[in-house]
Design a protein around this motif. Structure first.
Motif, PDB file in Angstrom:
ATOM      1  N   LYS A   1      11.683   3.105   3.161  1.00 22.70           N
ATOM      2  CA  LYS A   1      12.535   4.304   3.225  1.00 22.70           C
ATOM      3  C   LYS A   1      13.939   4.002   2.712  1.00 22.70           C
ATOM      4  CE  LYS A   1      10.140   6.541   7.080  1.00 22.70           C
ATOM      5  NZ  LYS A   1      10.245   7.002   8.501  1.00 22.70           N
ATOM      6  N   ASN A   2      14.495   2.879   3.151  1.00 24.31           N
ATOM      7  CA  ASN A   2      15.847   2.510   2.704  1.00 24.31           C
ATOM      8  C   ASN A   2      15.880   2.277   1.199  1.00 24.31           C
ATOM      9  OD1 ASN A   2      16.894   2.641   5.285  1.00 24.31           O
ATOM     10  ND2 ASN A   2      16.523   0.477   5.722  1.00 24.31           N
ATOM     11  N   LEU A   3      14.877   1.578   0.672  1.00 18.78           N
ATOM     12  CA  LEU A   3      14.824   1.324  -0.761  1.00 18.78           C
ATOM     13  C   LEU A   3      14.628   2.614  -1.554  1.00 18.78           C
ATOM     14  CD1 LEU A   3      12.652  -1.942  -0.806  1.00 18.78           C
ATOM     15  CD2 LEU A   3      15.116  -1.746  -1.206  1.00 18.78           C
ATOM     16  N   SER A   4      13.876   3.543  -1.000  1.00 23.07           N
ATOM     17  CA  SER A   4      13.670   4.829  -1.672  1.00 23.07           C
ATOM     18  C   SER A   4      14.984   5.596  -1.764  1.00 23.07           C
ATOM     19  CB  SER A   4      12.632   5.663  -0.914  1.00 23.07           C
ATOM     20  OG  SER A   4      11.371   5.030  -0.910  1.00 23.07           O
ATOM     21  N   ARG A   5      15.726   5.614  -0.673  1.00 25.53           N
ATOM     22  CA  ARG A   5      17.024   6.290  -0.696  1.00 25.53           C
ATOM     23  C   ARG A   5      17.978   5.620  -1.673  1.00 25.53           C
ATOM     24  NH1 ARG A   5      15.882   7.202   5.051  1.00 25.53           N
ATOM     25  NH2 ARG A   5      16.697   5.143   5.578  1.00 25.53           N
ATOM     26  N   ARG A   6      17.907   4.299  -1.714  1.00 24.89           N
ATOM     27  CA  ARG A   6      18.763   3.572  -2.652  1.00 24.89           C
ATOM     28  C   ARG A   6      18.398   3.907  -4.096  1.00 24.89           C
ATOM     29  NH1 ARG A   6      18.485  -2.740  -2.169  1.00 24.89           N
ATOM     30  NH2 ARG A   6      18.948  -2.190  -0.001  1.00 24.89           N
ATOM     31  N   GLN A   7      17.102   4.037  -4.371  1.00 24.49           N
ATOM     32  CA  GLN A   7      16.647   4.385  -5.708  1.00 24.49           C
ATOM     33  C   GLN A   7      17.143   5.771  -6.108  1.00 24.49           C
ATOM     34  OE1 GLN A   7      14.960   2.710  -8.021  1.00 24.49           O
ATOM     35  NE2 GLN A   7      14.902   4.455  -9.418  1.00 24.49           N
TER      36      GLN A   7
ATOM     37  N   ARG B   1      -0.712  -0.690   2.881  1.00 23.71           N
ATOM     38  CA  ARG B   1      -0.400  -0.362   1.490  1.00 23.71           C
ATOM     39  C   ARG B   1      -0.369   1.143   1.234  1.00 23.71           C
ATOM     40  NH1 ARG B   1      -2.883   0.620  -3.351  1.00 23.71           N
ATOM     41  NH2 ARG B   1      -1.965  -0.388  -5.185  1.00 23.71           N
ATOM     42  N   LYS B   2      -1.388   1.855   1.664  1.00 20.23           N
ATOM     43  CA  LYS B   2      -1.486   3.285   1.396  1.00 20.23           C
ATOM     44  C   LYS B   2      -0.345   4.050   2.049  1.00 20.23           C
ATOM     45  CE  LYS B   2      -4.769   7.133   1.534  1.00 20.23           C
ATOM     46  NZ  LYS B   2      -6.159   7.549   1.925  1.00 20.23           N
ATOM     47  N   VAL B   3      -0.034   3.692   3.276  1.00 23.14           N
ATOM     48  CA  VAL B   3       1.051   4.367   3.987  1.00 23.14           C
ATOM     49  C   VAL B   3       2.387   4.094   3.310  1.00 23.14           C
ATOM     50  CG1 VAL B   3       2.327   4.469   6.165  1.00 23.14           C
ATOM     51  CG2 VAL B   3      -0.169   4.330   6.188  1.00 23.14           C
ATOM     52  N   LEU B   4       2.611   2.860   2.912  1.00 22.43           N
ATOM     53  CA  LEU B   4       3.874   2.510   2.277  1.00 22.43           C
ATOM     54  C   LEU B   4       4.063   3.253   0.960  1.00 22.43           C
ATOM     55  CD1 LEU B   4       4.100  -1.350   2.912  1.00 22.43           C
ATOM     56  CD2 LEU B   4       5.113   0.514   4.236  1.00 22.43           C
ATOM     57  N   TYR B   5       3.002   3.361   0.163  1.00 18.17           N
ATOM     58  CA  TYR B   5       3.113   4.064  -1.116  1.00 18.17           C
ATOM     59  C   TYR B   5       3.370   5.558  -0.921  1.00 18.17           C
ATOM     60  CZ  TYR B   5       1.913   0.244  -4.244  1.00 18.17           C
ATOM     61  OH  TYR B   5       1.949  -0.918  -4.957  1.00 18.17           O
ATOM     62  N   SER B   6       2.872   6.117   0.167  1.00 23.16           N
ATOM     63  CA  SER B   6       3.051   7.548   0.394  1.00 23.16           C
ATOM     64  C   SER B   6       4.502   7.903   0.721  1.00 23.16           C
ATOM     65  CB  SER B   6       2.140   8.020   1.531  1.00 23.16           C
ATOM     66  OG  SER B   6       2.602   7.537   2.787  1.00 23.16           O
ATOM     67  N   ILE B   7       5.264   6.939   1.231  1.00 24.48           N
ATOM     68  CA  ILE B   7       6.649   7.230   1.630  1.00 24.48           C
ATOM     69  C   ILE B   7       7.512   7.594   0.422  1.00 24.48           C
ATOM     70  CG2 ILE B   7       8.748   6.249   2.655  1.00 24.48           C
ATOM     71  CD1 ILE B   7       6.899   4.675   4.552  1.00 24.48           C
ATOM     72  N   PRO B   8       7.603   6.737  -0.616  1.00 24.00           N
ATOM     73  CA  PRO B   8       8.443   7.120  -1.764  1.00 24.00           C
ATOM     74  C   PRO B   8       7.870   8.288  -2.555  1.00 24.00           C
ATOM     75  CG  PRO B   8       7.337   5.028  -2.185  1.00 24.00           C
ATOM     76  CD  PRO B   8       7.082   5.361  -0.756  1.00 24.00           C
ATOM     77  N   GLN B   9       6.530   8.393  -2.632  1.00 24.23           N
ATOM     78  CA  GLN B   9       5.938   9.434  -3.446  1.00 24.23           C
ATOM     79  C   GLN B   9       5.984  10.802  -2.773  1.00 24.23           C
ATOM     80  OE1 GLN B   9       2.152   7.245  -4.521  1.00 24.23           O
ATOM     81  NE2 GLN B   9       2.703   8.007  -6.532  1.00 24.23           N
ATOM     82  N   ARG B  10       5.617  10.872  -1.505  1.00 31.80           N
ATOM     83  CA  ARG B  10       5.532  12.163  -0.832  1.00 31.80           C
ATOM     84  C   ARG B  10       6.848  12.571  -0.175  1.00 31.80           C
ATOM     85  NH1 ARG B  10      -0.445  11.871   2.152  1.00 31.80           N
ATOM     86  NH2 ARG B  10      -1.668  11.548   0.245  1.00 31.80           N
ATOM     87  N   GLN B  11       7.501  11.620   0.492  1.00 31.05           N
ATOM     88  CA  GLN B  11       8.729  11.980   1.197  1.00 31.05           C
ATOM     89  C   GLN B  11       9.934  12.082   0.265  1.00 31.05           C
ATOM     90  OE1 GLN B  11       9.603   9.793   4.795  1.00 31.05           O
ATOM     91  NE2 GLN B  11       7.441   9.544   5.317  1.00 31.05           N
TER      92      GLN B  11
ATOM     93  N   LYS C   1       9.615  11.987  -3.342  1.00 29.72           N
ATOM     94  CA  LYS C   1       9.241  12.548  -4.644  1.00 29.72           C
ATOM     95  C   LYS C   1       9.561  11.609  -5.811  1.00 29.72           C
ATOM     96  CE  LYS C   1       8.246  16.184  -2.226  1.00 29.72           C
ATOM     97  NZ  LYS C   1       6.844  16.379  -1.796  1.00 29.72           N
ATOM     98  N   LEU C   2       9.376  10.320  -5.598  1.00 32.62           N
ATOM     99  CA  LEU C   2       9.583   9.343  -6.662  1.00 32.62           C
ATOM    100  C   LEU C   2       8.299   9.177  -7.467  1.00 32.62           C
ATOM    101  CD1 LEU C   2      11.670   6.661  -4.736  1.00 32.62           C
ATOM    102  CD2 LEU C   2      12.499   8.455  -6.250  1.00 32.62           C
ATOM    103  N   THR C   3       8.424   8.626  -8.662  1.00 33.71           N
ATOM    104  CA  THR C   3       7.257   8.452  -9.526  1.00 33.71           C
ATOM    105  C   THR C   3       6.371   7.323  -9.022  1.00 33.71           C
ATOM    106  OG1 THR C   3       8.331   6.841 -10.972  1.00 33.71           O
ATOM    107  CG2 THR C   3       8.674   9.186 -11.486  1.00 33.71           C
ATOM    108  N   ALA C   4       5.174   7.243  -9.594  1.00 33.89           N
ATOM    109  CA  ALA C   4       4.236   6.187  -9.194  1.00 33.89           C
ATOM    110  C   ALA C   4       4.811   4.809  -9.519  1.00 33.89           C
ATOM    111  CB  ALA C   4       2.899   6.389  -9.887  1.00 33.89           C
ATOM    112  N   ASP C   5       5.439   4.679 -10.708  1.00 37.17           N
ATOM    113  CA  ASP C   5       6.017   3.391 -11.083  1.00 37.17           C
ATOM    114  C   ASP C   5       7.174   3.012 -10.163  1.00 37.17           C
ATOM    115  OD1 ASP C   5       4.249   2.998 -13.131  1.00 37.17           O
ATOM    116  OD2 ASP C   5       5.589   3.733 -14.701  1.00 37.17           O
ATOM    117  N   GLU C   6       8.037   3.980  -9.839  1.00 39.76           N
ATOM    118  CA  GLU C   6       9.150   3.705  -8.927  1.00 39.76           C
ATOM    119  C   GLU C   6       8.629   3.318  -7.544  1.00 39.76           C
ATOM    120  OE1 GLU C   6      12.673   6.665 -10.628  1.00 39.76           O
ATOM    121  OE2 GLU C   6      11.070   7.480  -9.362  1.00 39.76           O
ATOM    122  N   SER C   7       7.596   4.002  -7.101  1.00 37.25           N
ATOM    123  CA  SER C   7       7.002   3.697  -5.801  1.00 37.25           C
ATOM    124  C   SER C   7       6.412   2.294  -5.783  1.00 37.25           C
ATOM    125  CB  SER C   7       5.922   4.726  -5.455  1.00 37.25           C
ATOM    126  OG  SER C   7       6.465   6.026  -5.406  1.00 37.25           O
ATOM    127  N   GLU C   8       5.752   1.935  -6.867  1.00 34.06           N
ATOM    128  CA  GLU C   8       5.173   0.593  -6.986  1.00 34.06           C
ATOM    129  C   GLU C   8       6.261  -0.471  -6.867  1.00 34.06           C
ATOM    130  OE1 GLU C   8       2.237  -2.380  -7.737  1.00 34.06           O
ATOM    131  OE2 GLU C   8       1.941  -0.240  -7.409  1.00 34.06           O
TER     132      GLU C   8
END
Length: 298
Positions: A190-196, A142-152, A154-161
């Motif tokens: 990672k793919n979903l973050s890029r899509r977002q 969980r922690k690692v997955l949440y760090s990908i959209p937020q740190r890599q 720069k998405l918001t906490a809600d978007e990362s969730e």
């Protein structure tokens, strides 16, 4: 006996020779001389290992076979064979999903060693995943997955969730064909973050007229409220819309929703609460949308 290896080569003599060699070593196998035959065989049976020539009549046909494997049999490991492959071709083959590229002519000991190594990997992976507790897996990653959209990204906490939850739900749907749970989850996030990011850049609103949206919109009293409800629901993902429909409209309990959707019961409450929170935030600036949301959440 269950077939373990599918041999694909446009030269029948090579298929026959490899089949005889593997049979002599007590490895069950089957052969095909073209992409369409291999395709049909993969639809009927699972082959843990596919030994395929890169060039099947044409180079393009061999590359398309790799795409077929990824689509029809994603758990299969592919050993690609070539007698002339350039570094660029080898890179493309690996990108399309090949596990290993072997140069023709090959010694029998090389082929048998490669197959034995892959079978061992497959068996070890199956054993480790069979006993893996899903709750523990989620807690571990969980922690690692949440760090990908937020740190890599720069998405918001809600978007990362939202992204992590979507990745987890996709994993639950497809885990029967996933080879490495943790790597797959990280790659999907990672793919979903890029899509977002792409969706935000285009800034286009999506309006999805699903059955759940129509069902929920029909529970509003005024036409303007129904329109507003559809607008709000169009911003939610399909799973969130389904949960809102099952819980708020049909009145199902979390246990019943879990049984109906196959989702872990522990994830239903948080997902439903996030959906209502997002809807309330969108409704805060508009009277009609606020009335529609209050009726749904009541």
């Amino acid at each position: 006996m269950k077939s373990l290896v599918l041999i694909v080569d446009d030269e029948a003599a090579i298929v026959e020779g490899l089949t005889a060699m593997l049979a002599f070593e007590d490895i069950d196998c089957a052969g095909a001389c073209d992409r369409l035959s291999a395709q049909a065989m993969m639809r009927k049976r699972f082959y843990p290992i596919i030994l395929a020539d890169i060039r099947l009549h044409t180079e393009q046909e061999g590359l398309e076979l790799l795409d077929d494997v990824r689509r029809l049999s994603p758990r299969s490991r592919v050993i690609s064979m070539t007698g002339y492959g350039t570094p660029e071709l080898r890179a493309e083959v690996m990108e399309r999903g090949s596990t290993l590229v072997m140069q023709k002519p090959m010694q029998s000991v090389e082929i048998l060693s490669a197959i034995a190594n892959l079978l061992t990997e497959i068996e070890q992976l199956a054993a480790s995943q069979a006993g893996e507790d899903l709750d523990q897996l989620y807690a571990d990653v969980r922690k690692v997955l949440y760090s990908i959209p937020q740190r890599q990204y720069k998405l918001t906490a809600d978007e990362s969730e939202d992204i992590v939850q979507e990745a987890w739900l996709l994993f639950l749907e497809r885990r029967g064909v996933i080879q490495d749970n943790r790597s797959w989850l990280a790659g999907t996030v990672k793919n979903l973050s890029r899509r977002q990011i792409d969706a935000s850049r285009r800034a286009r609103e999506r309006f999805c007229g699903t059955e759940a949206m129509e069902n929920m919109a029909s529970h509003t009293d005024a036409p303007e409220d129904a329109i507003a409800m559809r607008a709000i629901l169009s911003t939610l993902d399909a799973t969130s819309r389904s949960l809102c429909n099952l819980i708020a409209v049909e009145g199902l309990s979390y246990d019943e929703v879990s049984a109906a959707t196959g989702l872990p019961i522990g994830s239903i409450g948080p997902m439903y609460l996030r959906a209502k929170k997002k809807m309330s935030a969108l409704a805060s600036g508009n009277g009609s949308t606020r009335r529609a949301t209050v009726k749904l959440a009541a």
